[in-house]
Every structure is written in C-alpha cells, then in structure tokens.
Design an enzyme around this catalytic site. Sequence first.
Site, PDB file in Angstrom:
ATOM      1  N   HIS A 204       0.820  -1.114  -0.257  1.00  0.00           N
ATOM      2  CA  HIS A 204      -0.014  -0.013   0.047  1.00  0.00           C
ATOM      3  C   HIS A 204       0.767   1.197   0.033  1.00  0.00           C
ATOM      4  O   HIS A 204       2.126   1.340  -0.130  1.00  0.00           O
ATOM      5  CB  HIS A 204      -1.036  -0.058   1.235  1.00  0.00           C
ATOM      6  CG  HIS A 204      -0.498  -0.145   2.439  1.00  0.00           C
ATOM      7  ND1 HIS A 204       0.129   1.194   3.022  1.00  0.00           N
ATOM      8  CD2 HIS A 204      -0.442  -1.011   3.389  1.00  0.00           C
ATOM      9  CE1 HIS A 204       0.619   0.965   4.377  1.00  0.00           C
ATOM     10  NE2 HIS A 204       0.137  -0.625   4.497  1.00  0.00           N
TER      11      HIS A 204
ATOM     12  N   LYS B 284     -10.134  -0.697   4.835  1.00  0.00           N
ATOM     13  CA  LYS B 284     -11.189  -1.252   3.679  1.00  0.00           C
ATOM     14  C   LYS B 284     -12.602  -0.881   3.819  1.00  0.00           C
ATOM     15  O   LYS B 284     -13.404  -0.238   3.256  1.00  0.00           O
ATOM     16  CB  LYS B 284     -10.990  -2.673   3.400  1.00  0.00           C
ATOM     17  CG  LYS B 284      -9.684  -2.955   2.719  1.00  0.00           C
ATOM     18  CD  LYS B 284      -9.814  -4.437   2.307  1.00  0.00           C
ATOM     19  CE  LYS B 284      -8.552  -4.790   1.809  1.00  0.00           C
ATOM     20  NZ  LYS B 284      -7.646  -5.839   2.493  1.00  0.00           N
TER      21      LYS B 284
ATOM     22  N   CYS C  85       0.498 -10.306  20.241  1.00  0.00           N
ATOM     23  CA  CYS C  85      -0.384  -9.664  19.259  1.00  0.00           C
ATOM     24  C   CYS C  85       0.283  -9.921  17.918  1.00  0.00           C
ATOM     25  O   CYS C  85       1.464  -9.845  17.595  1.00  0.00           O
ATOM     26  CB  CYS C  85      -0.269  -8.223  19.293  1.00  0.00           C
ATOM     27  SG  CYS C  85      -1.033  -7.547  18.014  1.00  0.00           S
TER      28      CYS C  85
ATOM     29  N   LYS D 184      -7.936   6.971   9.737  1.00  0.00           N
ATOM     30  CA  LYS D 184      -6.927   5.838   9.321  1.00  0.00           C
ATOM     31  C   LYS D 184      -7.562   5.211   8.032  1.00  0.00           C
ATOM     32  O   LYS D 184      -8.709   5.207   8.076  1.00  0.00           O
ATOM     33  CB  LYS D 184      -6.985   4.841  10.540  1.00  0.00           C
ATOM     34  CG  LYS D 184      -5.732   4.182  10.714  1.00  0.00           C
ATOM     35  CD  LYS D 184      -5.598   3.118  11.793  1.00  0.00           C
ATOM     36  CE  LYS D 184      -4.554   2.177  11.338  1.00  0.00           C
ATOM     37  NZ  LYS D 184      -4.474   1.041  11.997  1.00  0.00           N
TER      38      LYS D 184
ATOM     39  N   HIS E 184      -3.406  -2.524  16.557  1.00  0.00           N
ATOM     40  CA  HIS E 184      -4.516  -3.321  15.641  1.00  0.00           C
ATOM     41  C   HIS E 184      -5.805  -3.781  16.050  1.00  0.00           C
ATOM     42  O   HIS E 184      -6.652  -4.412  15.286  1.00  0.00           O
ATOM     43  CB  HIS E 184      -3.666  -4.676  15.648  1.00  0.00           C
ATOM     44  CG  HIS E 184      -2.342  -4.562  14.866  1.00  0.00           C
ATOM     45  ND1 HIS E 184      -1.348  -4.416  15.464  1.00  0.00           N
ATOM     46  CD2 HIS E 184      -2.088  -4.571  13.532  1.00  0.00           C
ATOM     47  CE1 HIS E 184      -0.168  -4.410  14.511  1.00  0.00           C
ATOM     48  NE2 HIS E 184      -0.645  -4.383  13.269  1.00  0.00           N
TER      49      HIS E 184
ATOM     50  N   CYS F  50       1.209  -7.329  15.509  1.00  0.00           N
ATOM     51  CA  CYS F  50       2.643  -6.576  15.764  1.00  0.00           C
ATOM     52  C   CYS F  50       3.818  -7.779  15.494  1.00  0.00           C
ATOM     53  O   CYS F  50       5.158  -7.435  15.749  1.00  0.00           O
ATOM     54  CB  CYS F  50       2.680  -6.133  16.985  1.00  0.00           C
ATOM     55  SG  CYS F  50       1.507  -4.847  17.480  1.00  0.00           S
TER      56      CYS F  50
ATOM     57  N   CYS G 233      -4.760  -4.394  21.475  1.00  0.00           N
ATOM     58  CA  CYS G 233      -3.562  -3.924  20.970  1.00  0.00           C
ATOM     59  C   CYS G 233      -4.033  -2.647  20.298  1.00  0.00           C
ATOM     60  O   CYS G 233      -4.901  -2.315  19.543  1.00  0.00           O
ATOM     61  CB  CYS G 233      -2.865  -4.777  19.751  1.00  0.00           C
ATOM     62  SG  CYS G 233      -1.545  -3.779  19.041  1.00  0.00           S
TER      63      CYS G 233
ATOM     64  N   HIS H 169       4.082   1.540   2.413  1.00  0.00           N
ATOM     65  CA  HIS H 169       5.206   0.622   1.891  1.00  0.00           C
ATOM     66  C   HIS H 169       6.005   1.601   0.672  1.00  0.00           C
ATOM     67  O   HIS H 169       6.976   1.674   0.691  1.00  0.00           O
ATOM     68  CB  HIS H 169       4.690  -0.608   1.454  1.00  0.00           C
ATOM     69  CG  HIS H 169       3.997  -1.441   2.440  1.00  0.00           C
ATOM     70  ND1 HIS H 169       2.858  -2.184   2.128  1.00  0.00           N
ATOM     71  CD2 HIS H 169       4.377  -1.690   3.496  1.00  0.00           C
ATOM     72  CE1 HIS H 169       2.463  -2.813   3.120  1.00  0.00           C
ATOM     73  NE2 HIS H 169       3.436  -2.512   4.083  1.00  0.00           N
TER      74      HIS H 169
HETATM   75  N1  MSP Z   1       8.098  -6.698   8.443  1.00  0.00           N
HETATM   76  C1  MSP Z   1       8.292  -5.775   9.398  1.00  0.00           C
HETATM   77  C2  MSP Z   1       9.258  -4.792   9.356  1.00  0.00           C
HETATM   78  C3  MSP Z   1      10.810  -5.576   9.512  1.00  0.00           C
HETATM   79  S1  MSP Z   1      12.206  -4.673   9.342  1.00  0.00           S
HETATM   80  C4  MSP Z   1      13.482  -5.608   9.768  1.00  0.00           C
HETATM   81  C5  MSP Z   1       6.909  -4.573   9.183  1.00  0.00           C
HETATM   82  N2  MSP Z   1       6.275  -4.879   7.981  1.00  0.00           N
HETATM   83  S2  MSP Z   1       5.291  -3.908   7.447  1.00  0.00           S
HETATM   84  O1  MSP Z   1       4.736  -4.582   6.382  1.00  0.00           O
HETATM   85  O2  MSP Z   1       4.221  -3.769   8.530  1.00  0.00           O
HETATM   86  O3  MSP Z   1       5.873  -2.452   7.071  1.00  0.00           O
HETATM   87  C6  MSP Z   1       5.848  -1.479   8.048  1.00  0.00           C
HETATM   88  C7  MSP Z   1       6.608  -0.423   7.283  1.00  0.00           C
HETATM   89  O4  MSP Z   1       5.766   0.079   6.208  1.00  0.00           O
HETATM   90  C8  MSP Z   1       6.524   1.019   8.024  1.00  0.00           C
HETATM   91  O5  MSP Z   1       7.472   1.028   9.166  1.00  0.00           O
HETATM   92  C9  MSP Z   1       6.511   2.038   7.016  1.00  0.00           C
HETATM   93  O6  MSP Z   1       8.039   1.836   6.671  1.00  0.00           O
HETATM   94  C10 MSP Z   1       5.553   1.266   6.105  1.00  0.00           C
HETATM   95  N3  MSP Z   1       4.250   1.686   6.273  1.00  0.00           N
HETATM   96  C11 MSP Z   1       3.383   0.895   6.414  1.00  0.00           C
HETATM   97  N4  MSP Z   1       2.055   1.669   6.590  1.00  0.00           N
HETATM   98  C12 MSP Z   1       2.553   2.934   6.451  1.00  0.00           C
HETATM   99  C13 MSP Z   1       1.712   4.107   6.410  1.00  0.00           C
HETATM  100  N5  MSP Z   1       0.355   4.115   6.708  1.00  0.00           N
HETATM  101  N6  MSP Z   1       2.255   5.335   6.454  1.00  0.00           N
HETATM  102  C14 MSP Z   1       3.641   5.294   6.253  1.00  0.00           C
HETATM  103  N7  MSP Z   1       4.336   4.159   6.274  1.00  0.00           N
HETATM  104  C15 MSP Z   1       3.944   2.895   6.490  1.00  0.00           C
HETATM  105  O7  MSP Z   1       7.020  -4.118   9.993  1.00  0.00           O
END
Ligand code: MSP
Length: 508
Positions: free
Chosen positions: A17, A299, A125, A296, A146, A128, A143, A20
Amino acid sequence: MEKYITTPIYYLNGLPHIGHAYTSILGDVMKKFEQMRGNNVYYSTGTDEHGQKNQHSIENSELSAEEFLQRQSDNFRNLFINLGIDFDFFVRTSRPEHQKIVQEILQNIYDRGLIVKKSYEGLYCEGCEQFKKKSDLDENGHCPDHKTAPKAISEENYFFKLEPYRQWLIDYIKSHPDWIQPAKYANEVLGMLKEPLEDLCISRPKSRVWLGVELPFDTNYVTYIWFDALVNYISTLNFGHNPDFENIWSNSHHLIAKDILKPHCIYWPIMLHALGVAPVKHYFIHGYWIGEGGVKMSKSLGNVVDPVEMVDIFGVDALRFYLINNMTMAGDSQISPDLLKQGYKILANNIGNLQMRVLKMVQKNLNSKVPSKAALNDEDKQLLNNIAKRFTSVFRKDIGLETISELAESIISAGDATNAYFAANTPWVLAKDPAQKDRFEAVVYTTLDALRLIGNALYPIAPTTAGKIETSLGIENPQFVAEFKPMSLAEGAAIKVGDPLFPMIEEK
Ligand code: MSP
C-alpha cells in the site's frame, strides 16, 4: 564515500500500500540525492517472508508457501520497479544465504551463554508479531495499533536477555543526539527504557509457527520473526563473510516509520552490541499516511489509497512528488485521490505550464533556439543566482527527512519565483516589439535557465520529469550532479517542445 540505505522489509500478508511505497520511494530519493553529491549508495528494500502473520495468509491461500511468497514478494518488487525505485538489492528473508547468517548469529550468542530456555506465559499480538505487556494495551485490553485482543500463550521458549544492555543503550542515545531523527523519537525510546527490559523471546515452537528459520541448537523451534527480519540489514552485506563489512556498515541509514520503533531502536542495537558490532549510523523515522480528514485508511471506510491506481491516474513522478512534499515532520500526513489531484495541479501550474509557455515562445519567435544571454540585467541575474544559491545550500546538507522535504519546498518556491518573474516581465508583449528584442531574449533565456536549474534539483524526486525538462532545453543526455551554476544553459541549443509534463487529468 559509500553509503548504505535500507527500508523495512514488508510483510507479505497483503498487497503493497501507499505507506510501503512511500518508505521505498523515500529511500530512492535519498539515494539519488546522494548520487548527485558524488556519493555511492547501496540501497536495499524487500520483503519479510516468515512469521505467523504470513503463515496464516499462506494457510488461507490455495498456494504452496513457496508459490505464495514468490507471488506476494513479486507484487512489491514489481511495484517498486514501476515507481522508478533503483534498489541495489531486493531482500527476501526466505533466501538461504540470509537464513544461514541468522543461524550463525544465533549460534554465536548461544555459545556465549546469552540465550536461556524457560517457560513463558504472555499475551501475543499477531499483528505486531510481539508479546505485549498489560500496560501496552488500551482500555479494552486490545492492541492499540491493531484493535484486536492479543492471545494468551503459554509455552517453553528461548530468551535473550536485554536488561544487561539497557544502561549502555541509554548512554548511547544520550551521547549521540542525531542517531535517531527526528529527536522526538529518541525521547520516545528513552521513555521505553525507563523500566527494566523484559527478556526477548527469540523462538517459536514449530507446533505453532512453521514458517521461519530453524534454531541451529534446537530443531523443534524456529527463530522469532523480528530477530530474523532485523538481521536482513547485515545479511544483505554478507555479515561474517565480507571483509569490507565494517566499512559500509559504518555509513548505514535505516528508514522506518514510527510503528516499528521498539524492535529497531531497542532490540536491534542490543543484538548488534552483543555481537560486537556498532549500531546503525542513523535512523530516519517518519510518520504515517492517513486518509483525508485525518482518519486511518481502512477497507471498511473505503479510503485506502492504492499506489497502483494512483500511478495510473497521476503518473509516477506526481505521486512521488506528492509523497515527498506532503509528509509532515510533526506527525501524520493525509492522502486521498483528491489531495493527490491538488498536488498534481500545483506541479502542472508551477512547472508544467511555465515550461510549455516559454518553449512555445522560443519555437514561434526564436527559431527553436535558446537565445543569447548577453543582455541579462540585474533582476534576471538575481533570480538565477537566488535559485542556484538555494539549491546549492539544500544539496550541501546531509541527507535526512528535513533535507528531503526542504528539497521539494525549494523546487516549488523556485517555480513560484520564476512564474512571478515571467508574469511581471510579460515576454509575450516584448515579443511583438522589435525594439525590445534584447529584453525579450534576456527574459526568455532567464526563464529557460531557471527551468534548467529546477529540472536538475527535481531529479531525486521526479527523475523522468527532470530528464524531460533538460532534454526539452536542448541538453542531450543530461547528467544530474549537484552543481547549480547559473546562466550556463548553452546559447543556440535547439529546444524541443514535447508533450506537456503534466497533462490535464481525465475525470474518472
Ligand atoms: N516486517 C516488518 C518490518 C521488518 S524490518 C526489519 C513490518 N512490516 S510492515 O509490512 O508492517 O511494514 C511496516 C513499514 O511499512 C512501516 O515502518 C513503514 O515503513 C511502512 N508503512 C506501512 N504503513 C504505513 C503508513 N500508513 N504510512 C507510512 N508508512 C507506512 O513492520
């Protein structure tokens, strides 16, 4: 100097999304910014392919684990390629070389007596992938991130003691004030370090979690996802097998959002310290993208912004520019198709229209050639000097979130200043008066040269547009370097009027 920039590696339980996409775009912008400054950058991003969350998605799919992980990981990789992200290494923690390094590290700290086995009861959780203390939960016992109740779990596991390192970490944070940026997150971490640290559970019994790296000293267990995932940052550099490791690691920068502060700023430096490895050089921590109106994205609310759809409507560069220009340092930032449209219009009005208007003037009145700069007056020179000075000062700063948002801001203000100059000097009136030929040429030259400077500064954020601007000004094979020398557009070069940089968007 070689720098190493990393993003988090993303879970594969859903599609990529906008959040990422943002972090990985930001890493690419930083890489290009550094390259323009003459620095080599090694940039990694990728996917986190183990743990309970991914495992449940595999179990709910029709695919084998390998097929599922490959398909989901490819979604991220392909999106990042489409977004113009120039990563040097795409991490996949399912890669055998990564798993081997995780096992070597575990064996190392196990042999040194730093890991103990004991039975444990805790609240887990899955969102997380972390055990929670009661004090971490909201008033409903959920949590806070979540909104789900963690599961009570009781099992025998292996633990790594964090508490012996707590004071070292506190001292490290206090003696390295720019280690965690922005500083408010350093304070947040210091807050977490006020209480003694619980032992970190680094294993999961295979009866519960089968998707993971097997513990080298007990085949009934896999490694805890975070212990495995954090190691990606050094397994990518082939830690333990690379004589050059320290060199590049000493210039490493982790980009993350605020959601994963604790594993990154507490577990990770302690893991490294136990291995005798220095911490990452800098953390750059950004806020969250939320929906328009401050809600936030979800969906059920229908306000999830899909990066693939946004690229279809606005194109890659406008999406990149919006994300970089609108992430606020203070907190969370809003995004929606409407907000993106407003951002697109700013680019179209500020840079796109100006470029088209002046190029058409050159085509019509100057035989498509960049005119002479001989008659530039003080006002013209001052505009170009000011723009060049501002860009030079931005590119002299170290990379960081503030520098990158200042870059976007400096581009918009250079565009505003050039538009104001263009409007005030009315070159369309001058063009009609043969007596004003010199003045006309000076105004057109100044505007073209300002566009050249803007195009150069734009490269890290909007590389394709930057290339189009430079080529339209008659610059063949533009090279993007952090040099902003005013009045150096070649006189007599043949301009090219191409398609608009930001065409009108069709209403859907
Ligand atoms: N797999 C772990 C990270 C391991 S790193 C050694 C994880 N994955 S995640 O898919 O949840 O990705 C989290 C990261 O995605 C956030 O830290 C950020 O970089 C990005 N983001 C996910 N959602 C976001 C937003 N809504 N806004 C900004 N960044 C976000 O945690």
